[in-house]
Write a protein that holds these residues in place. Structure first.
Motif, mmCIF file in Angstrom:
data_model
loop_
_atom_site.group_PDB
_atom_site.id
_atom_site.type_symbol
_atom_site.label_atom_id
_atom_site.label_comp_id
_atom_site.label_asym_id
_atom_site.label_seq_id
_atom_site.Cartn_x
_atom_site.Cartn_y
_atom_site.Cartn_z
ATOM 1 N N HIS A 152 1.277 5.248 3.650
ATOM 2 C CA HIS A 152 -0.166 4.822 4.057
ATOM 3 C C HIS A 152 -0.820 5.884 4.662
ATOM 4 N N SER A 180 -6.021 2.816 14.932
ATOM 5 C CA SER A 180 -5.285 2.022 13.835
ATOM 6 C C SER A 180 -4.014 2.504 13.519
ATOM 7 N N PHE A 191 -1.705 -1.724 5.310
ATOM 8 C CA PHE A 191 -0.314 -1.205 5.628
ATOM 9 C C PHE A 191 0.815 -2.362 5.577
ATOM 10 N N ASP A 202 -7.121 -2.060 8.353
ATOM 11 C CA ASP A 202 -6.127 -0.658 8.181
ATOM 12 C C ASP A 202 -4.864 -1.324 8.348
ATOM 13 N N LEU A 203 -4.563 -2.243 9.426
ATOM 14 C CA LEU A 203 -3.282 -2.978 9.626
ATOM 15 C C LEU A 203 -2.802 -3.804 8.569
ATOM 16 N N THR A 227 8.727 4.370 6.267
ATOM 17 C CA THR A 227 7.255 4.475 6.237
ATOM 18 C C THR A 227 6.832 5.849 6.249
ATOM 19 N N LEU A 273 3.490 8.222 7.108
ATOM 20 C CA LEU A 273 1.820 7.838 7.451
ATOM 21 C C LEU A 273 1.338 9.280 7.349
ATOM 22 N N VAL A 307 -3.957 6.823 7.129
ATOM 23 C CA VAL A 307 -4.684 6.350 8.225
ATOM 24 C C VAL A 307 -6.023 6.352 8.050
ATOM 25 N N ILE A 333 -0.076 0.247 13.581
ATOM 26 C CA ILE A 333 0.785 0.522 12.440
ATOM 27 C C ILE A 333 2.176 1.112 12.954
ATOM 28 N N GLU A 360 -3.950 -8.364 16.660
ATOM 29 C CA GLU A 360 -3.008 -7.339 16.165
ATOM 30 C C GLU A 360 -1.482 -7.856 16.369
#
Ligand code: UD1
Length: 416
Positions: free
Chosen positions: A226, A24, A197, A193-194, A39, A41, A228, A28, A167
């Motif tokens: 975000h 994941s 995000f 999950d992508l 960003t 994470l 994960v 991302i 993706e």
């Protein structure tokens, strides 16, 4: 060169929180460059594959820092659109940067990721999807030179639900004008999950988790924080370890629905499994029986990444289990190593038959790939005597602290 050494025979007991998912976080990290801002994470696992992605991000001009447990990326200073060969070679999945670099800059130059330890891994579907969006891609001497000044959204049908191609197409489509509809997209939870995000950044993406994904091309508008998702293959590894060694463990921070085919196979082999919100408990007497036939398939089928791991758990199971590997051509390289420990496995093409043996014996073995390495840990925990595992850099690509985690469950395991 370090090794993992295991003294087999300890039952596993206890509770463990599962790390963030490698598969994941890698896309991302590539997606983070779409937004010229920050960003954050949460729960980003410390893995060598993550370090490889960080080197690519820094090469592109991003600022990347660990702040406590968070990974913080500032992509406002992105100044390049190339990935040098030595960085591409560190990790095959770096090809997913192609879609995001094109979407952000309109140019990209990188080397072909080539094959890997699982056999040939072509990227024809990735390139076809990007070309359909309007990218001009030239393949010269192992290099890809791409221009995409005016990508336009359209309907793209993948010939099979490739995770990476889905993706890459999603990321490129964020930089295209208008709507892209991906048909026969991969349905893996990591794709959802992508999407979460990307939506957090202000992109418009919907449908991930189903086989049709719609992306409205538009530049992301805001900074994003975000968390994960949990790693379902790491969870499968620890469940398989307890199944093989015997004991009772509870895994926290997991989505049990992501693991349903794995837990169904372990249940069929004789484990007791209970699942509740965010947790799964497995109880095993250690000596299992056949799980019947296990066929790997795209999600929601049985994951190819758990094939070696489940196989290792069943080596002492009564009867025979048949594995059919439908995703990768060359995914039985761990078999020879498991046979050194006394396993009885015969392979013919895509089929492997495991016939349970009364006992496994510790041996000197070598990781052939990431999940094959995890399988050796599972087998070592169930074996009599000492197993010494070499080439553990494969394991470190995807497991943050396997020795610490398994020790916390009572295993006699150490780095040496
Ligand atoms: C991802 C996962 C990997 C997992 C795999 C399948 C990441 C970082 N890796 O890999 O752990 O084992 O999904 O669940 O998420 N193929 C082509 N042409 C293409 C693309 C793929 O022929 O352009 C073939 C591959 O060779 C393979 C099959 O399709 O045989 C599936 O590959 P794919 O789903 O793309 O896997 P990856 O994204 O590489």
């Amino acid at each position: 060169m370090s090794h993992i050494t295991i003294q087999g025979g300890s039952r596993l007991e206890g509770t463990l929180a599962v790390q963030g998912a490698k598969n994941s976080v890698l896309p991302i990290l590539a997606a983070a460059i779409l937004h010229p801002g920050r960003t954050v994470l949460r729960g980003c696992p410390h893995l060598s594959d993550v370090e490889s992605s960080i080197r690519i991000l820094r090469h592109l001009g991003c600022r990347v820092d660990w702040e406590g447990g968070d990974l913080v990326i500032d992509a406002s200073g992105l100044s390049r659109w190339d990935i040098p060969d030595h960085l591409m070679r560190e990790m095959r999945s770096s090809v997913v940067f192609l879609g995001s670099i094109l979407a952000r800059t309109g140019w990209a130059e990188l080397s072909h990721p080539g094959g890997c330890e699982l056999g040939p891994r072509p990227i024809d579907m990735h390139l076809s999807a990007l070309r359909q969006l309007g990218a001009d891609i030239r393949e010269e001497g192992g290099f890809l030179r791409c221009t995409a000044q005016h990508m336009t959204g359209r309907e793209i049908t993948l010939s099979m639900p490739s995770v990476g191609a889905t993706e890459n197409a999603m990321l490129a489509a964020c930089g295209a004008q208008g709507e892209t509809v991906l048909v026969n997209a991969a349905r893996e939870p990591e794709i959802a999950d992508l999407q979460a995000f990307l939506c957090g950044m202000g992109c418009q993406v919907k449908g991930a988790g189903s086989s049709t994904i719609c992306i409205q091309g538009r530049q992301p508008t805001h900074d994003v924080c975000h968390t994960v998702m949990p790693d379902r293959i790491v969870a499968a590894t620890y469940l398989a370890a307890a199944a093989a060694a015997g004991g009772e463990i509870e895994l926290r921070q997991i989505q049990h629905s992501h693991l349903s085919t794995v837990t169904a196979a372990l249940h069929a082999a004789g484990c007791q499994i209970y699942s509740g919100p965010g947790q799964t408990v497995l109880r095993s007497e250690g000596r299992l029986h056949s799980a019947g036939t296990v066929r790997t398939a795209p999600y929601p089928g049985f994951p190819t990444d758990a094939q070696a791991i489940l196989m290792a758990a069943l080596l002492r199971g009564e009867g025979a289990t048949v594995f059919v590997e439908n995703i990768f051509e060359n995914r039985y390289r761990h078999v020879d190593e498991l046979c050194r420990m006394g396993a009885d496995i015969s392979v013919a093409g895509r089929v492997a038959v495991v016939t349970g043996v009364p006992a496994l014996y510790g041996a000197q073995v070598r990781c052939t790939d990431l999940r094959g390495g995890a399988a050796l840990m599972v087998a070592g925990l169930a074996a009599q005597g000492e197993t010494r595992i070499g080439d553990i850099f494969h394991i470190q690509r995807g497991y943050e602290d396997p020795v610490g985690d398994l020790r916390a469950l009572g295993a006699d395991i150490r780095m040496s």
